[in-house]
Scaffold this motif. Structure first.
Motif, PDB file in Angstrom:
ATOM      1  N   ALA A 139       0.835  -1.198   0.000  1.00 16.41           N
ATOM      2  CA  ALA A 139       0.000   0.000   0.000  1.00 16.41           C
ATOM      3  C   ALA A 139       0.869   1.247   0.000  1.00 16.41           C
ATOM      4  N   ALA A 140       1.922   1.220   0.804  1.00 20.11           N
ATOM      5  CA  ALA A 140       2.825   2.362   0.837  1.00 20.11           C
ATOM      6  C   ALA A 140       3.503   2.557  -0.521  1.00 20.11           C
ATOM      7  N   TRP A 141       3.877   1.436  -1.177  1.00 20.62           N
ATOM      8  CA  TRP A 141       4.485   1.542  -2.508  1.00 20.62           C
ATOM      9  C   TRP A 141       3.528   2.195  -3.485  1.00 20.62           C
ATOM     10  N   SER A 142       2.263   1.787  -3.415  1.00 16.02           N
ATOM     11  CA  SER A 142       1.277   2.343  -4.335  1.00 16.02           C
ATOM     12  C   SER A 142       1.209   3.857  -4.215  1.00 16.02           C
ATOM     13  N   ALA A 143       1.119   4.338  -2.960  1.00 16.32           N
ATOM     14  CA  ALA A 143       0.986   5.775  -2.752  1.00 16.32           C
ATOM     15  C   ALA A 143       2.304   6.500  -2.993  1.00 16.32           C
ATOM     16  N   ALA A 144       3.397   5.953  -2.461  1.00 19.42           N
ATOM     17  CA  ALA A 144       4.675   6.649  -2.541  1.00 19.42           C
ATOM     18  C   ALA A 144       5.177   6.748  -3.972  1.00 19.42           C
ATOM     19  N   SER A 145       5.097   5.643  -4.716  1.00 18.62           N
ATOM     20  CA  SER A 145       5.575   5.681  -6.094  1.00 18.62           C
ATOM     21  C   SER A 145       4.730   6.628  -6.933  1.00 18.62           C
ATOM     22  N   THR A 146       3.434   6.663  -6.633  1.00 18.29           N
ATOM     23  CA  THR A 146       2.549   7.556  -7.357  1.00 18.29           C
ATOM     24  C   THR A 146       2.913   9.010  -7.105  1.00 18.29           C
ATOM     25  N   LEU A 147       3.091   9.368  -5.833  1.00 16.76           N
ATOM     26  CA  LEU A 147       3.406  10.750  -5.502  1.00 16.76           C
ATOM     27  C   LEU A 147       4.781  11.144  -6.017  1.00 16.76           C
ATOM     28  N   ALA A 148       5.715  10.200  -5.980  1.00 14.73           N
ATOM     29  CA  ALA A 148       7.052  10.503  -6.476  1.00 14.73           C
ATOM     30  C   ALA A 148       7.030  10.813  -7.958  1.00 14.73           C
ATOM     31  N   MET A 149       6.261  10.049  -8.711  1.00 12.34           N
ATOM     32  CA  MET A 149       6.174  10.294 -10.145  1.00 12.34           C
ATOM     33  C   MET A 149       5.462  11.600 -10.437  1.00 12.34           C
ATOM     34  N   ALA A 150       4.552  11.988  -9.530  1.00  6.82           N
ATOM     35  CA  ALA A 150       3.779  13.200  -9.768  1.00  6.82           C
ATOM     36  C   ALA A 150       4.617  14.459  -9.612  1.00  6.82           C
ATOM     37  N   GLN A 151       5.689  14.386  -8.811  1.00  4.62           N
ATOM     38  CA  GLN A 151       6.474  15.575  -8.549  1.00  4.62           C
ATOM     39  C   GLN A 151       7.419  15.865  -9.709  1.00  4.62           C
ATOM     40  N   ASP A 152       7.308  17.077 -10.227  1.00 10.35           N
ATOM     41  CA  ASP A 152       8.218  17.559 -11.270  1.00 10.35           C
ATOM     42  C   ASP A 152       8.285  16.635 -12.469  1.00 10.35           C
ATOM     43  N   ALA A 153       7.167  16.005 -12.803  1.00  5.70           N
ATOM     44  CA  ALA A 153       7.158  15.103 -13.951  1.00  5.70           C
ATOM     45  C   ALA A 153       7.252  15.912 -15.230  1.00  5.70           C
ATOM     46  N   PRO A 154       8.138  15.547 -16.151  1.00  3.00           N
ATOM     47  CA  PRO A 154       8.216  16.271 -17.420  1.00  3.00           C
ATOM     48  C   PRO A 154       7.006  15.974 -18.276  1.00  3.00           C
ATOM     49  N   ALA A 155       6.733  16.870 -19.206  1.00  2.00           N
ATOM     50  CA  ALA A 155       5.603  16.667 -20.116  1.00  2.00           C
ATOM     51  C   ALA A 155       5.813  15.400 -20.921  1.00  2.00           C
ATOM     52  N   GLN A 156       4.748  14.645 -21.110  1.00  2.00           N
ATOM     53  CA  GLN A 156       4.834  13.368 -21.806  1.00  2.00           C
ATOM     54  C   GLN A 156       3.961  13.388 -23.043  1.00  2.00           C
ATOM     55  N   ASP A 157       4.309  12.532 -23.992  1.00  2.00           N
ATOM     56  CA  ASP A 157       3.450  12.411 -25.160  1.00  2.00           C
ATOM     57  C   ASP A 157       2.367  11.384 -24.885  1.00  2.00           C
ATOM     58  N   ASP A 158       1.486  11.211 -25.860  1.00  2.00           N
ATOM     59  CA  ASP A 158       0.345  10.326 -25.657  1.00  2.00           C
ATOM     60  C   ASP A 158       0.755   8.881 -25.430  1.00  2.00           C
ATOM     61  N   ALA A 159       1.952   8.492 -25.862  1.00  2.00           N
ATOM     62  CA  ALA A 159       2.362   7.094 -25.741  1.00  2.00           C
ATOM     63  C   ALA A 159       2.482   6.651 -24.293  1.00  2.00           C
ATOM     64  N   THR A 160       2.772   7.594 -23.393  1.00  2.00           N
ATOM     65  CA  THR A 160       2.915   7.222 -21.992  1.00  2.00           C
ATOM     66  C   THR A 160       1.701   7.599 -21.160  1.00  2.00           C
TER      67      THR A 160
END
Length: 751
Positions: A13-34
């Protein structure tokens, strides 16, 4: 649950939340493929994004299901938090569905389901005939919690919705063939396309067979097999720009052998004689069972239906919809309840059911208002013939008499309802919703029970039973509020009610036992969050809830003296036993880490306890059995999955994926202690277990051709999924098991 398991789940459960929040911070703009695909659902009877729907719902597109190698609705097990969906006990065609600790595992024709099952918005009244193969679907939706306002009675636990793919003006075709363990062979195909510029057709079909994974070591007979044929045809007609007409016909036939389990305790006859001695402790299950040799190795089901779904756009904001359906179901199930070569109790259950439903629905969408109002009508006729054989049960006290009991009954149900639901956007971010549904229902029941003793003909008797027509009514409400904190984060709160209809016990053994039971109700408070983060690369949804479940209908067994024959008879009663308090939490997360790598997790926590469970036979505990463990309510359910796509030099790709599924200790029957005792019956419990699945799929550059290898339960875990508790009938307690390790090779062609 042991500390290591609990730590692993909390870490997940912690992985689910932590990995999600980590990816959300300062994420570069992505194209539709991702970017993750948005899923449009109709949980509130209008189309809206999954992430904008203020209730707990899991949705799977047809592509999602195909990627997972899902063949049947049973393959959703583990993919939805706090969902239990398994093959029904002793039945090849019934589905045992529990959501958040609320369900109905018994397929008897007089017992209503507690989770509503819908195919293209047509309600299926029985749990028989709902073990669907996933054939040419657009999506599957699982709605958690009571859905009483928009879906009506018998959605007290939630709803399972299957939505078929609508034919269009572009040609589309798909075919697949699969072969696997136990000589499994599955072939299916679907084609759709235009007939004229306003009329399109679609046809899909499948043939699926598998040898039994339970065998009789004496005769070589196979049980728990599969033999299914299904066909579905649709016409989609758009005669005018504002008029859509869908006509659908479907047919399915299931012709499998017996579904058998394992006797978990010694069987004792009415004279106190030991009929079958079962070792204690119980030996491990090896999928070998010797059953009653006089019982035919058959369970048969035939289901068919037609429906018309008509939508008329009266204006740009107002649509009138009519959903008309007729369905018919016939089953002949032979059941060896005791799962031994002795005839302690075996049975034939033959059911003929038909239903007609009509729904008129008006939807309005304009500016800040979205509203749905409707009228609903259902008429259902069910007739059944039951034969119970118990030649080995009576013993010397009854001159070793052969015994037969028959039950012939009919049940007519008429249900009408009016409902409405409105959502109003007070601001661009804040929305409130409210709904109400009023239902009236009548049940007209007639039954005749006959008993035949070969050595005691003076005790042969017939008990007719014709109670007054039962009448029930209910008003269910829903209120919710949601706030869009940011364009990607939604908070919501929801209160919802549901009810499950009352009825008559169709398994009663005597006139004295033929009692009516009342409806049950549930009130649920839910708080949730839905978020789409990291430039739509991450989806993290969660909910916490509390449910007050009142007057739940419990099927319990006992032993009493028949007032006419003065013989001891088994009493298989249905009582409104009291109240459950259910609390829980759910997390669903998916992260597109890179264009190639996707991670996902689904975690459910459930704390279900009886607040009240009245049973006068439990004298030692003051007439209460509230100490017992609620059935099919594991504290933890979890699934952790990952897939990675390798690009090959010539444009093709290989996708590998896997999942680990966990389910903590769980009771498999309402009756799970001895009468007047707090001693648990281990045979009707399943300890905590993990299952591991994996797949590898090659896809060509055009993505038209694929070849996949799928494995389920790769560690060959032996685990119970259900249990039959008839302790008052010779001490019967029979456990049913999930499938052993299976591997399947599947080739698919798309056009």
């Amino acid at each position: 649950m042991n500390r290591i398991m609990k730590s692993a789940l909390l870490a997940g459960a912690a992985w689910s939340a932590a990995s999600t929040l980590a990816m959300a911070q300062d994420a570069p703009a992505q194209d539709d493929a991702t970017a993750l695909d948005d899923i449009v659902v109709t949980a509130r009877r209008t189309e809206e994004s999954l992430q904008r729907t203020p209730l707990a719902i899991s949705a799977f597109s047809g592509e999602d299901l195909e990627n997972r190698g899902a063949q049947q609705v049973l393959d959703l097990q583990g993919s939805v938090p706090n969902l239990n969906i398994v093959q029904g006990r002793a039945s090849s065609n019934a589905t045992n569905i529990y959501i958040r600790g609320i369900g109905q595992p018994d397929a008897l024709q007089t017992f209503d389901p507690a989770v509503g099952v819908y195919v293209d918005d047509v309600y299926y009244s029985r749990i028989r005939g709902t073990q669907f193969d996933l054939l040419d679907l657009e999506r599957v939706e699982v709605l958690r919690g009571p859905q009483g306002t928009l879906y009506g009675k018998n959605t007290i636990g939630g709803a399972l919705k299957l939505v078929s793919r609508r034919p269009g003006q572009e040609w589309r075709a798909r075919a697949s063939a699969a072969y696997g363990d136990y000589n499994m062979f599955d072939v299916q195909g679907a084609v759709s396309g235009p007939i004229t510029d306003s009329l399109a057709f679609g046809v899909s079909a499948l043939r699926s067979t598998r040898d039994g994974y339970v065998t009789n070591p004496v005769t070589g007979a196979e049980y728990n097999d599969k033999d299914t044929t299904a066909l579905r045809a649709t016409l989609a007609w758009d005669p005018m720009a504002n008029l859509r007409i869908d006509l659908t016909a479907d047919y399915s036939n299931d012709d499998a052998g017996l579904t058998v389990g394992q006797a978990t305790n010694s069987l004792i006859g009415s004279s106190g004689q030991t009929i079958v001695a079962v070792p204690n402790p119980l030996p491990g299950y090896d999928f070998r069972t010797v059953v009653d040799p006089d019982l035919p190795n058959e369970t048969r089901l035939e289901s068919r239906g037609i429906s018309a779904n008509i939508a008329l756009d009266i204006s740009d904001s107002l649509t009138l919809r009519s959903i008309t359906a007729f369905r018919k179901l016939n089953t002949d199930d032979y059941i060896d309840f005791d799962a031994t070569p002795r005839e302690v109790t075996s049975a034939l259950v033959a059911v003929d059911q038909e239903q007609f439903s009509q729904e008129l629905q008006l939807t309005y969408e304009s500016g800040p208002i979205t509203a749905v109002a409707g009228l609903y009508y259902l008429n259902e006729d069910v007739s059944s013939h039951q034969e119970a054989y118990a030649d080995d049960l009576l013993g010397p006290l009854f001159l070793n008499s052969r015994f037969l009991r028959t039950v012939d009954d009919t049940l007519e149900t008429t249900s009408t309802a009016v409902y409405g639901n409105v959502s109003y956007a007070l601001t661009d971010q804040f929305r409130v919703s409210a709904g109400v549904r009023y239902t009236e229902e009548e049940k007209d029941y007639v039954r005749t029970t006959s008993t035949f003793f070969s050595a005691l003909p003076a005790f042969n008797a017939t008990f007719p039973f014709r109670p007054p027509v039962a009448e029930y009514d209910d008003t269910s409400i829903m209120v919710s509020a949601d706030y869009q904190i940011t364009p990607d984060v939604l908070l919501y709160g929801r209160f919802a009610q549901g009810f499950k209809s009352g009825g008559y016990n169709g398994r009663a053994n005597s006139a004295a036992e033929a009692t009516e039971y009342a409806p049950e109700t549930a009130d649920t408070y839910e708080l949730g969050i839905k978020s789409t983060l990291a430039d739509n690369r991450v989806r993290l949804n969660g909910a916490i809830f509390r449910t007050s479940y009142q007057d739940f209908q419990a099927r319990v067994s006992g032993l009493e003296t028949d007032p006419i024959t003065n013989l001891p008879v088994a009493v298989l009663s249905v009582i409104n036993a009291g109240e459950l308090e259910i609390e829980g939490a759910e997390i669903e997360a998916v992260a597109r880490v890179t264009e190639a790598l996707t991670l996902d997790a689904q975690i459910g926590y459930l704390d279900a306890n009886y607040e009240e469970f009245r049973d006068a036979r439990f004298i030692a505990t003051g007439g209460s059995r509230a100490f017992q463990t609620p059935a099919f309510s594991p504290e933890w359910t979890a699934r952790y999955g990952a897939q990675y796509r390798f690009e090959l030099d010539y444009g093709a790709s290989v996708t590998v994926g896997g999942a680990a599924r966990y389910r903590s200790r769980m009771a498999l029957a309402v009756d799970n202690t001895l009468t007047n005792s707090q001693v648990q019956l281990p045979g009707v419990f399943q300890e905590a277990y993990w299952l591991y699945d994996a797949r590898a799929v090659w896809t060509d550059a055009s993505e038209r051709y694929s070849l996949g290898l799928y494995g389920q339960n790769l560690t060959d875990e032996t685990y119970r999924t259900d249990a039959q508790e008839f302790s008052s009938v010779g001490g019967i307690r029979t456990a049913y098991y999930g499938a052993p390790r299976t591997v399947m090779l599947k080739a698919t062609v798309r056009y």
